[in-house]
Design a protein around this motif. Structure first.
Motif, PDB file in Angstrom:
ATOM      1  N   VAL A  86      47.377  35.735  37.946  1.00 38.58           N
ATOM      2  CA  VAL A  86      46.049  35.658  38.570  1.00 38.58           C
ATOM      3  C   VAL A  86      45.224  36.879  38.234  1.00 38.58           C
ATOM      4  N   VAL A  87      45.898  38.037  38.169  1.00 37.92           N
ATOM      5  CA  VAL A  87      45.178  39.266  37.850  1.00 37.92           C
ATOM      6  C   VAL A  87      44.630  39.198  36.424  1.00 37.92           C
ATOM      7  N   VAL A  88      45.464  38.726  35.523  1.00 33.56           N
ATOM      8  CA  VAL A  88      45.039  38.637  34.129  1.00 33.56           C
ATOM      9  C   VAL A  88      43.887  37.639  33.989  1.00 33.56           C
ATOM     10  N   ALA A  89      44.041  36.514  34.659  1.00 32.05           N
ATOM     11  CA  ALA A  89      42.973  35.516  34.605  1.00 32.05           C
ATOM     12  C   ALA A  89      41.674  36.107  35.149  1.00 32.05           C
ATOM     13  N   ALA A  90      41.769  36.806  36.267  1.00 29.76           N
ATOM     14  CA  ALA A  90      40.576  37.416  36.847  1.00 29.76           C
ATOM     15  C   ALA A  90      39.983  38.451  35.898  1.00 29.76           C
ATOM     16  N   ALA A  91      40.871  39.242  35.272  1.00 28.40           N
ATOM     17  CA  ALA A  91      40.394  40.293  34.374  1.00 28.40           C
ATOM     18  C   ALA A  91      39.627  39.694  33.205  1.00 28.40           C
ATOM     19  N   PHE A  92      40.185  38.642  32.600  1.00 26.44           N
ATOM     20  CA  PHE A  92      39.482  38.044  31.467  1.00 26.44           C
ATOM     21  C   PHE A  92      38.211  37.338  31.908  1.00 26.44           C
ATOM     22  N   ASN A  93      38.223  36.842  33.130  1.00 24.64           N
ATOM     23  CA  ASN A  93      37.005  36.260  33.673  1.00 24.64           C
ATOM     24  C   ASN A  93      35.884  37.294  33.735  1.00 24.64           C
ATOM     25  N   THR A  94      36.222  38.510  34.154  1.00 25.30           N
ATOM     26  CA  THR A  94      35.180  39.539  34.265  1.00 25.30           C
ATOM     27  C   THR A  94      34.744  40.042  32.900  1.00 25.30           C
ATOM     28  N   LEU A  95      35.555  39.763  31.870  1.00 28.46           N
ATOM     29  CA  LEU A  95      35.203  40.270  30.549  1.00 28.46           C
ATOM     30  C   LEU A  95      34.448  39.227  29.734  1.00 28.46           C
ATOM     31  N   ILE A  96      34.983  38.019  29.681  1.00 28.08           N
ATOM     32  CA  ILE A  96      34.387  37.022  28.794  1.00 28.08           C
ATOM     33  C   ILE A  96      33.770  35.841  29.533  1.00 28.08           C
ATOM     34  N   GLY A  97      33.821  35.868  30.863  1.00 27.98           N
ATOM     35  CA  GLY A  97      33.249  34.771  31.632  1.00 27.98           C
ATOM     36  C   GLY A  97      31.733  34.745  31.519  1.00 27.98           C
ATOM     37  N   PRO A  98      31.101  33.702  32.092  1.00 24.25           N
ATOM     38  CA  PRO A  98      29.641  33.590  32.007  1.00 24.25           C
ATOM     39  C   PRO A  98      28.931  34.799  32.628  1.00 24.25           C
ATOM     40  N   ARG A  99      29.537  35.397  33.647  1.00 22.68           N
ATOM     41  CA  ARG A  99      28.968  36.623  34.218  1.00 22.68           C
ATOM     42  C   ARG A  99      29.778  37.852  33.799  1.00 22.68           C
ATOM     43  N   GLY A 100      30.501  37.697  32.697  1.00 21.89           N
ATOM     44  CA  GLY A 100      31.351  38.788  32.242  1.00 21.89           C
ATOM     45  C   GLY A 100      30.547  39.868  31.536  1.00 21.89           C
ATOM     46  N   TRP A 101      31.190  41.003  31.353  1.00 22.02           N
ATOM     47  CA  TRP A 101      30.509  42.161  30.760  1.00 22.02           C
ATOM     48  C   TRP A 101      29.929  41.849  29.389  1.00 22.02           C
TER      49      TRP A 101
END
Lengths: 557, 213
Positions: A86-101
């Protein structure tokens, strides 16, 4: 063991085959079997290939070159191993997600109104996360044999007129092949059975067998079909495991001839090409391993809410709000439990896991050490089996077996820590057995001669020597239980979720606050797990311990 | 034939070889005798081209081979641990250098057979090298080093991996094989007896310099 592992397994078989006669397999659909099966293979092949593509040069980098921050970078490259999915999924979400960096940066740079990069919920996101996870396996396994490869082998080839390329191709590669193949098989196994990553980063239509099992149970309520998938999954994973075991054994054939004892072949890069290689790899590894984690931590302190009515315009600011909200129980919350409650549950479960797993693990370890070789092999194999089965199948089996009183009568699902303990048990056994073996018998004899009885010897000699190994075992149990996602997804009550379950729920709900809280919890979980693994790595254990083949379960698959 | 001129080398900041010079004549067996840590092996590796000296030259006849990489020097080296390739059989180990030199298959087969006969190990062709005894490994390593017909043969402590009883017997065996090969040989050892039993000439290496023995 029989009760808690084989009965659930049997239950899976029973539900499949008992319904056969009554309903003529009306539940069965080829499509629902072949699609996840094919996708499991497909993404596992791709992920493993990419992992090798990055892992092999990385292993070479760490084994052969000395450069500033080498130790730190290597430590970072091993972190993914212990991170819950879950942590990894969340981390990649914050990086490459639609609202990611990355999207935010691109939108700022080019003045876009829509996020240009949309790979979340698609195959690339899954592959990326798998590469993130499994590259550390390649670095560890292949790196180790690279470091121990006898340099005389290569040099003997040189003096026999082999060019450097020929020497690598004909000598080094064949000698490294068992470990490369072993690492690849292990990575393939983990990719094939990937659950959390695919569930959270892959969108609809991207389901591995494990995800399909989950959705058969919770979305289609088709338990027999879930059972079929589970049996297929078990068959495939055990086949892979058998092959992997074989491959691993070919390494022994080479004996010690190919391994050097003290050789440190590491040196500073000298030629221009070497420097370029080292620098490129370092940058790449920082991007792969450190950026997602930093991204997660940073994002959990930042508000990024689109101002109402104005698309594309985003208010940003630094905030502690997500953390503060963790401890508030909002009445209007649509969730069953507040974040702080889920932390309490998780701590309770992991505490129980620690007691159950180390208790049983300690007894088992002594049994393995005391009894003969053959029996101990069988015992070790037996306790490794739950690992091979995978936590989702464990969860399914438990759900089928223990979904009645007395197991469900309390407020908390007591079977959850039992499932966690079953997953943690192999780690405890693998830590304790070498430690117990390392105690010289003459120490005990000496104590006995001085008049200590059996229990006194255990208390005065064994326990102090084993205390470190015990601490490590406890740390294993703690981190495994905290991060475990597969089995927990099946067994946690709606009202008593664990932290990973809560993160999963919050992530899948709309709203910046939910998202932020999920990130805050992920960050806390990440820090706890990193601290746990730091503790495990830095406790110097008596006896030789190899914590490797385990990774997946620390990741809380 | 081989001429070593003023080799200097430091190891971990300390001087190891401080101006080593000597030569080896055609068909001559030279023993390099010295205590462990005196830099004997390093000197061999410099001659083989596996390591670079800080200064000094290696000549073969009139050719300066100092800058030539190991695989183009045409020198043979037998390693202290023999460095037999564990993933190859006895015959494949011996054939390795011939395959690299692109001999044709029939020729390789013939030469390997001949080499195995020479060391009386015809029946061992398809064995794994990890199954061999120390003495057998030594013979295979020697056969492997000789089969490519190197211009110079170097042996790095070939007896050190063997037990005492075997040494006395093998030293005679090895000595006659080296003489039969008629090649210039540099033989490194820390065992005085071994050196004087075997050598045409003994060079003593200590404190970074050659002393004539």
């Amino acid at each position: 063991m029989l009760l808690f592992f084989f009965r659930p397994l049997l239950a899976i078989f029973r539900i499949v085959f008992s319904s056969r006669f009554s309903q003529e397999w009306a539940f069965f659909s080829w499509n629902q079997l072949t699609r996840p099966l094919l996708f499991s293979f497909q993404q596992a092949f791709l992920s493993t290939g990419l992992t090798l593509l990055i892992g092999l040069p990385a292993a070479y980098l760490f084994a052969r070159y000395d450069f500033p921050a080498r130790k730190m970078l290597r430590a970072f490259s091993l972190i993914p191993f212990i991170l819950p999915t879950v942590v990894v999924a969340a981390a990649f979400n914050t990086l490459i997600g639609p609202r990611g960096w990355i999207n935010l940066l691109l939108m700022q740079l080019f003045n876009l109104t829509e996020p240009p990069l949309s790979i979340l919920n698609k195959l690339p996101a899954i592959l990326l996360a798998h590469v993130f996870y499994n590259t550390s396996i390649v670095i560890r396994i292949v790196g180790q044999s690279l470091e121990r490869l006898n340099p005389n082998m290569i040099e003997a080839a040189y003096v026999l007129q082999a060019s450097p390329f020929q020497a690598w191709r004909k000598i080094a590669l064949p000698l490294l092949m068992p470990s490369i193949a072993g690492a690849a098989m292990l990575a393939f196994l983990f990719n094939f059975t990937s659950f959390g990553v695919v569930l959270m980063l892959g969108g609809p239509g991207y389901a591995t067998l494990e995800v399909a099992i989950y959705s058969q149970v919770f979305e289609r309520f088709n338990l027999p079909m879930a059972g079929v998938l589970a049996i297929v999954q078990l068959t495939v994973t055990w086949l892979i495991a058998i092959v992997q075991n074989r491959v691993g054994h070919t390494g022994i054939r080479f004996g010690n001839a190919a391994t050097a004892n003290e050789s440190s072949l590491r040196r500073r890069p000298e030629r221009g090409a070497e420097k370029a290689f080292v620098i490129t790899m370092c940058i790449f590894l920082v991007l792969l391993f450190i950026l997602p984690l930093l991204s997660l931590a940073a994002r959990s302190f930042v508000t990024l809410e689109a101002a109402r009515g104005e698309r594309g315009k985003i208010d940003t600011g630094f905030t502690f709000r997500y953390y503060a909200e963790l401890f508030r129980n909002r009445q209007d919350s649509i969730f069953y439990a507040s974040p702080v409650a889920s932390i309490q549950h998780s701590l309770l479960y992991s505490f129980l896991t620690m007691i159950i797993a180390t208790g049983i693990g300690l007894l088992t370890s002594y049994a393995i050490v005391i009894t003969g070789k053959r029996f101990s092999r069988i015992m070790e194999l037996l306790f490794m089996l739950p690992l091979g089965a995978g936590s989702v199948i464990l969860g399914l089996g438990f759900l089928l077996t223990f979904n009645h009183a007395p197991w469900t009568s309390g407020r908390y699902p007591v079977i959850l820590p039992i499932a966690h303990a079953l997953i943690a048990l192999p780690f405890v056994v693998r830590t304790m057995v070498p430690a117990i073996k390392s105690i010289p018998q003459n120490l005990r004899d000496a104590a006995a001669v001085m008049g200590a009885n059996h229990w006194r010897v255990r208390r005065e000699i064994d326990f102090p020597i084993l205390s470190r190994a015990l601490m490590v075992s406890l740390a294993f149990c703690f981190t495994i239980s905290l991060g475990e996602f597969g089995a927990s997804g099946f067994l946690a009550n709606a009202s008593t979720p664990t932290v990973p379950i809560a993160i999963f729920r919050y992530m899948s709900q709309p709203g910046a606050l939910n998202y932020g809280q999920a990130l805050a919890m992920s960050t806390l979980l990440m820090i706890t797990c990193v601290a746990g693994s730091f503790f495990i790595e830095h406790m110097r254990l008596p006896g030789k311990t190899e914590t490797l083949p385990s990774g997946k379960y620390l990741t809380g698959k | 034939m081989l001429r070593i001129l003023d080799i200097w080398k430091t190891y971990e900041g300390k001087p190891l070889l401080t101006g080593v010079s000597f030569d080896v004549k055609e068909g001559e067996i030279v023993c390099l005798l010295g205590p462990s840590g005196s830099g004997k092996s390093t000197l061999l590796r410099i001659i083989a081209g596996l390591e670079k000296a800080e200064s000094g030259q290696v000549y073969w006849g009139n050719d300066d081979v100092t800058g030539i990489p190991a695989h183009k020097r045409g020198f043979g080296l037998m390693f202290q641990d023999y460095a037999l390739f564990p993933h190859l059989t006895v015959a494949e180990n011996i054939a390795f250098g011939l395959r690299i030199a692109k001999h044709d298959k029939a020729d390789i087969k013939r030469q390997v057979k001949h080499a195995l006969e020479n060391i009386h190990m015809q029946d061992f062709a398809d064995r794994s090298v990890t199954e061999l005894s120390g003495g057998e490994q030594q013979r295979v390593a020697l056969a492997r080093a000789l089969v490519t017909n190197p211009r110079l043969l170097m042996l790095d402590e070939p007896m050190s991996a063997l037990d005492q009883d075997l040494r006395a017997y093998l030293i005679r065996d090895l000595s006659s094989r080296l003489r039969d090969s008629k090649k210039p040989v540099i033989y490194v050892t820390h065992n005085r007896q071994e050196a004087f039993d075997l050598a045409d000439r003994v060079l003593l290496l200590s404190e970074g310099k050659i002393h004539i023995g």
